[in-house]
Motif scaffolding. Sequence first.
Motif, PDB file in Angstrom:
ATOM      1  N   LEU B  35       0.623  -1.143   0.089  1.00 16.82           N
ATOM      2  CA  LEU B  35      -0.008   0.127   0.082  1.00 16.82           C
ATOM      3  C   LEU B  35       0.963   1.358  -0.142  1.00 16.82           C
ATOM      4  CD1 LEU B  35      -2.547   1.571   0.472  1.00 16.82           C
ATOM      5  CD2 LEU B  35      -2.438   1.275   2.850  1.00 16.82           C
ATOM      6  N   ARG B  36       1.971   1.294   0.773  1.00 12.42           N
ATOM      7  CA  ARG B  36       2.637   2.368   0.923  1.00 12.42           C
ATOM      8  C   ARG B  36       3.691   2.650  -0.327  1.00 12.42           C
ATOM      9  NH1 ARG B  36       1.968   1.907   7.106  1.00 12.42           N
ATOM     10  NH2 ARG B  36       0.345   3.305   7.272  1.00 12.42           N
ATOM     11  N   ARG B  41      -4.708   1.719  -2.576  1.00  6.06           N
ATOM     12  CA  ARG B  41      -5.248   0.568  -1.844  1.00  6.06           C
ATOM     13  C   ARG B  41      -5.861  -0.612  -2.801  1.00  6.06           C
ATOM     14  NH1 ARG B  41      -7.109  -0.441   3.186  1.00  6.06           N
ATOM     15  NH2 ARG B  41      -6.113   1.527   3.933  1.00  6.06           N
ATOM     16  N   GLY B 102      -3.148   5.102   1.696  1.00  9.98           N
ATOM     17  CA  GLY B 102      -3.944   4.483   2.838  1.00  9.98           C
ATOM     18  C   GLY B 102      -4.888   5.726   3.702  1.00  9.98           C
ATOM     19  N   GLU B 123       2.240   9.867   6.662  1.00 11.53           N
ATOM     20  CA  GLU B 123       2.169   9.334   5.491  1.00 11.53           C
ATOM     21  C   GLU B 123       2.543  10.167   4.125  1.00 11.53           C
ATOM     22  OE1 GLU B 123       0.714   6.351   4.858  1.00 11.53           O
ATOM     23  OE2 GLU B 123      -0.694   5.952   6.452  1.00 11.53           O
TER      24      GLU B 123
END
Lengths: 368, 194
Positions: B35-36, B41, B102, B123
């Motif tokens: 995801l990162r 997603r 996310g 994030e």
Amino acid sequence: MTHDELRERLLELAFGELTPREAREVEEHAGSCEACRAELARLRGTRQVMAALPVEPAPERGEGILLAAAREAAEKRKERSRVSRWLWRGALVAVPVAAVIAVSLRIAGLSPREQADRDALLGESRISLAPPEVAEPPAAAPEPAPAKKKSEAAPPASAGPPAREERSRSEQRFATAPPPAPAEPAHPSPIPSPLRGEGQGEGPAQREGAERADRFAAAPAAPPPSSAADVAPSRALAKKAAPAPSAARRADGEAGAAAGAVAAPQEPDALARYEALRREGRLRVETREFPGCPSESWRRIERDPEGRIVSYAWRSEWYRIEVVYGPDGRWVDKHAFDARTGAPDPLVKFAVPRREALDLDAPTVCDR
Amino acid sequence: MESDERLMLRFQKGEVRAFEELVRRHRNPVFSFLLRLTGDRGRAEDLCQETFLRVVRAAEGWEPRALFRTWLYAVARNQAQDEARRRAFRRTEPDADAGAAGASEAPGPEEAAAGALLRPKLEAALAALPEEQREVFLLREHAGLRFPEIAEVTGVPENTVKSRMRYALEALRERLEAMGVTPEAGGAARSASR
């Protein structure tokens, strides 16, 4: 270590990747060096802040599909192993039967004049499947008839080359022997190897049956070289059917001595030789360590006094693998051990490297 | 606790429970990593699924010569790279989804706490890192791989891995400082969110 070297290690210290001793040394330096202390604080501080970022949970919906796929794959594997077990059992039954038939027919086909050859075929174990008296007629006169009859009857069954007038007696005799064709497919199976079926595509494990059978076949000195191959399967099977390892070894030794050739050793001999050399401290050990590669932290080979590699070992983070090779280069023993407890782990499968391919300085799995 | 390698060997023998345990241990961290890494997603979900399906397919021939975890993340990373290449090839217009990591999810209860403001900043700082630094950071901090193992996964020398990590930490520190996030603030937010 110099200041620069110690500074280089601050990152590893911040991530806990140094040994306790190294960590102490770097910590002590950081305690007395303002620049390093500040850098260490920055590294640790940033890690600390970023640790607030949680692991994102994966959506649950995919998990069921994964488990269903795993169940299906496991079922298929089980099915395959059931089939191979069934084949294995079938082979175990078929081989002794084939051996008995092979030896009986072989003995029945011998004439009295060929007593010496029969002895050679039976070896010293003297398998009493067909008593010699049965095959020995009282007089020499009727002797050609049964031999001929057999040789006439044989070709259709053996599908081999038809008997020729000019063929020697021994060739005719081998033509009367049971055809090798039906016995051959089964001949690797009587080898009770725990490694069979590991199917790593490696030569030794797969060729082992044939190789062992070849070693048995090397024993009889009497048959001419051209015919030896024809005789080999039935002899190999006969030897397996009658478990007389000591006799087989003796026969091997005698044959080797008689022919002046080096007979391939039985595995127990090669292992015993290796263990004896090891006990006596006559093995030359070479090792390589790969500190930066946890998947292959070291390798070790041992050479016998003649310079041949007789063992190879390597260690990953979880396992230690050891392989023993015979003087002829074939592996004779292999084991995997749990790297932490040292206990053998029979579940671990691995490919045995060919001895010729061993190279202490080859790139590690980390370099590849 | 039974090692991953042991579980994989049991799965090889047909024990589905062993695979279940591997999924339980690694699915979330692998998903989080993807995801990162991708910032998307939906893509991360597909890639995570494909990674574990690959594990199922490859189980039969798997050998414990390397750590299972190292291998797993190498598979995940390769999946992500292949997919990114395919997307780049197909793409006709800029990817509107990129960068929407996310944090776009509906806020959880913990985000009402003191850490709520911090997380989007973290994030954002992470997403701003160059990919090669971000993946090294994620492999170390989220996957728990050590530097030599990250070197195996990424196929670069260990010293390069360490350099990337130094640059990543330095860049993160600078960005977070610019957003007013300091270690003290991070520590307070972390303890508040617990």
